[in-house]
Structures are given as C-alpha cells and as structure tokens.
Design a protein around this motif. Sequence first.
Motif, PDB file in Angstrom:
ATOM      1  N   ALA A   1       0.832  -1.207   0.000  1.00  4.97           N
ATOM      2  CA  ALA A   1       0.000   0.000   0.000  1.00  4.97           C
ATOM      3  C   ALA A   1       0.864   1.254   0.000  1.00  4.97           C
ATOM      4  N   ALA A   2       1.932   1.254   0.793  1.00  5.73           N
ATOM      5  CA  ALA A   2       2.783   2.438   0.889  1.00  5.73           C
ATOM      6  C   ALA A   2       3.479   2.729  -0.440  1.00  5.73           C
ATOM      7  N   ILE A   3       3.940   1.686  -1.118  1.00  2.73           N
ATOM      8  CA  ILE A   3       4.623   1.896  -2.399  1.00  2.73           C
ATOM      9  C   ILE A   3       3.655   2.387  -3.467  1.00  2.73           C
ATOM     10  N   LEU A   4       2.451   1.836  -3.499  1.00  2.00           N
ATOM     11  CA  LEU A   4       1.458   2.300  -4.477  1.00  2.00           C
ATOM     12  C   LEU A   4       1.103   3.754  -4.220  1.00  2.00           C
ATOM     13  N   ASP A   5       0.967   4.125  -2.953  1.00  2.00           N
ATOM     14  CA  ASP A   5       0.693   5.531  -2.616  1.00  2.00           C
ATOM     15  C   ASP A   5       1.849   6.419  -3.059  1.00  2.00           C
ATOM     16  N   ARG A   6       3.062   5.940  -2.861  1.00  2.00           N
ATOM     17  CA  ARG A   6       4.233   6.729  -3.220  1.00  2.00           C
ATOM     18  C   ARG A   6       4.262   7.022  -4.718  1.00  2.00           C
ATOM     19  N   LEU A   7       3.795   6.082  -5.531  1.00  2.00           N
ATOM     20  CA  LEU A   7       3.812   6.244  -6.980  1.00  2.00           C
ATOM     21  C   LEU A   7       2.478   6.752  -7.547  1.00  2.00           C
ATOM     22  N   ASP A   8       1.550   7.135  -6.647  1.00  2.00           N
ATOM     23  CA  ASP A   8       0.224   7.659  -7.068  1.00  2.00           C
ATOM     24  C   ASP A   8      -0.515   6.676  -7.972  1.00  2.00           C
ATOM     25  N   ILE A   9      -0.432   5.401  -7.640  1.00  2.00           N
ATOM     26  CA  ILE A   9      -1.168   4.378  -8.397  1.00  2.00           C
ATOM     27  C   ILE A   9      -2.468   4.079  -7.662  1.00  2.00           C
ATOM     28  N   GLU A  10      -3.580   4.444  -8.279  1.00  2.00           N
ATOM     29  CA  GLU A  10      -4.890   4.202  -7.682  1.00  2.00           C
ATOM     30  C   GLU A  10      -5.449   2.887  -8.207  1.00  2.00           C
TER      31      GLU A  10
END
Length: 450
Positions: A183-192
């Motif tokens: 979750a943290a990595i997806l948030d970091r890359l703005d992947i929804e």
Amino acid sequence: MNTVSEQSSGSNVPSKPRTHHLSRRWPLVAGVAAAAIVASGTVAFAKAHKTVALDVDGTTTSVSTFAGDVEGLLAAQGVRLDDQDEVAPGLDTALRDGSDVVVRYGRQVTVATDGKESDVWLNVTDSNEALEILASRGTDVRLVASRSGERADFPLRLNDDGPVAVVADGSTRVVRAGGDGVAAILDRLDIELGADDRVSVVSVEDLTENGGKAVKEAEVAEVAEKSDVDVALQVERVETKKVTRTITIEHRSKTVSDSSRYEDLEPAVRTAGKDGERTKRYRVTTIDGVVTDRELISNKVTTKPVTEVVVEGTKERPAPDPEPEPAASSESSSSSSSSTPSTTRTAPVPAGSNREIGQSLAAARGWTGEQWTCLEALWTKESNWNHLAQNPSSGAYGIPQSLPGTKMATAGSDWATNPATQIKWGLGYIAGRYGTPCGAWGHSQSVGWY
C-alpha cells in the motif's frame, strides 16, 4: 480474490534500541541454532550475565540478560509465540554470551501457483524470501495481495535487501522498498486501484516469462538487469462489463399447392419471408485490455423469422374456344389507315365472352367499326383475350397484359380475375397514351409492344 490478512502470532518486541534489518534468510537459522546449542552448563553459568543478539522478524537487538535459556530470554523480552511461529535455537537451549536467537512469526499469505490460489503459512520477513521458498511449487508463483476498498493489504514487506520493480499501466518503475509494504509503495507512486484490479508480488524472472498481458517483457528484463531487481509488484487492471451480440436468423421458404390457381401461372409469393434476430449477452472480463473470460448470461430470440410461402397452382386450364376464320379483306379496308388490321372479323362475337365485354365497353367510348377491329386485333395478339394470361418472362398479366398486373387495381380490386375490370383499365390506358385503339395497334405493329 481471496482475502489475505496478516496472521502474526507473536507480539512486538518491547521498545529497545533497534540496530538494523538483517538480510538473514530463514534457512540459515539452522546454522545459528547449531552454533548456539551447548551440551550442558551449570546453574551458575546459566544465571550469569550475558549479552545476546535477538532477531525478531528481521529486527535485531543486542540484549543484556541473566536468562539461562532461550525461553527465559523471550519471556523477559515479552516475545510471545504461537503455534505457527518459529524460533532458533530451541526454547530449552542454554544461552551463553554472544548467542544469536532468531524469531520468525508465522504469516498467512495467499499464493497463486499456475493460476490456482491457496493459503499457506510462511515464516519469512519479506516477499523476496517467500518467493525463493515457494519457487519449487510451479512455473508461475505469485503472492496475491488482499483488497480493502481502494487499499491493497499484504502481510510481508516487499524486499528487505533491494529495490522493487513496480509494473502498472504498461510501464515499469524501480523503487527502493525501504521496508515499505504494498500500500505504501502504491501511494508513493500515485497508483490508484479500481474496484476489481488485482495486485500481486512475483519474481522478476517469472514476470518476464509468464507475466500479465500488459507486461512489456523486454522492458522488465532490461530494468531488472540494470537495477539488479529480483522482486516485482504488479498491478493488473481488471474490468468486467456486459456485451450484447446480435445474430441474424435466416428465414426459411416453403411451397404450397393451390387448386384454385392455374398450373401454367408462375409461382406467386403469398407471404414474404423476413429474417429474425437472436440476441446473446455476455459478461466479459478483461485484464489490461485482453479478454480472459467470457460468460454467456442470456440467449434469446428477440425477433422471430417469418417463413416465406410460395404458391404453385395445380388447376388445369381449359382449352380456349376456337377462333372463327377471318373474312377476306375488302377494297375499302385496304384503303384505310396503315394502323388498321388488314383483315376484318365477320363472325359474330360469342355472347358472354371476354371479346363481347370488350366490344361493348369499347362501343361505350365510341370505338366501333375500324377502332374495334384494331382493339380486337391488339388484344388477340397480346393475350388472346385471356384474362388469366401471364407472360412468364416479363410478368405482364391479363387481357391488356398490364406490367405489372397490379396497375389494374386502379380499376377495381378484382383485377386479377374479372375481365371487365381489366378491359376498363386497358381502354383507359389506350386512350391516355395513344388516343385510340388504332393508334395503339399501329405502335404495336411498329415496335412489337404498346
């Protein structure tokens, strides 16, 4: 997609100075255990002060303790174990100064092996280690993240030792995991994430060999080689929608007999045929734009086809009445207009015949004598005064050979069977186009039709 939740049986280590995450792999614990085990020791030695290294799920702490064995050390440090957890060396192993104690909590993860999912317990700290352990299970092994709304949950860190390749929406990006979860990595890359999107962790090797449909394998391989990446975090865009497909149902044709219709007439269409339609609805699932599943949810005939019905007559036509012999032409007739027939019928017209009806209706228009002769000759040539006559090649019909026959409907709805209706229409046609029967006859003699 199965829900995966972290099932960590032990508790967190109480606040102690943390030094670092070790890149220790669980299979090495056996060696640690063997080095730490001692054959025996006195009670005094067991209770002596010592310093040991306590590694709990990759976080190592230097601990000063008077505990005599591993079990006493863990109790003093508040580390509680459950059935799925593992510790090395064993709980009854005596401690000595410099001992290493390693604890790995058991975590339940969902594993997809060659497309089939199952839940397993693993005693590892990150995904890279988990994939190494599971590599022998199949040719395509991936760890499946669970979904909680728009968040992806995963019980393991991605990679304690190195970077992670994030594959999503047709591109590959390399990031340092730094102990972060999915979750943290997806948030970091703005992947929804969409409601049905899938998130999984896979080795880069499997990804480039058996990866998802949107994976650019050459790109992933190049990134992996340049960045020394072993683990990939893959986001697959899943869309399910309903699709409608319409299929034409061709109509059939059948022929029926009609005893009231003359057999020498061309077959007629009684009922026009019409194609029908069948509508199929599918539930179609795509992953990154490629169809992976198509489920038929309905299949109905929405428009029924109409069968074409063709009628063939079976009635035998009676033989026509014999024609009277024409009389020799007189001198006066030879001097008449070139449009007048060269022979004149002298025999009386049969009473009640089609000719008698024609002669009577023509006389009502003032067409007698020469004009009647032209009319009689014209329609003898066209149909022999047969009101059921039909030209097999052109389709012209009736006494005046109307093309098509339906034109005569302006004179009456019984045009197909009533000679009087046909004659009325024919006289009107001649008057409107040629003025007189002799005008029509002259045109017919010149070009072969009128």
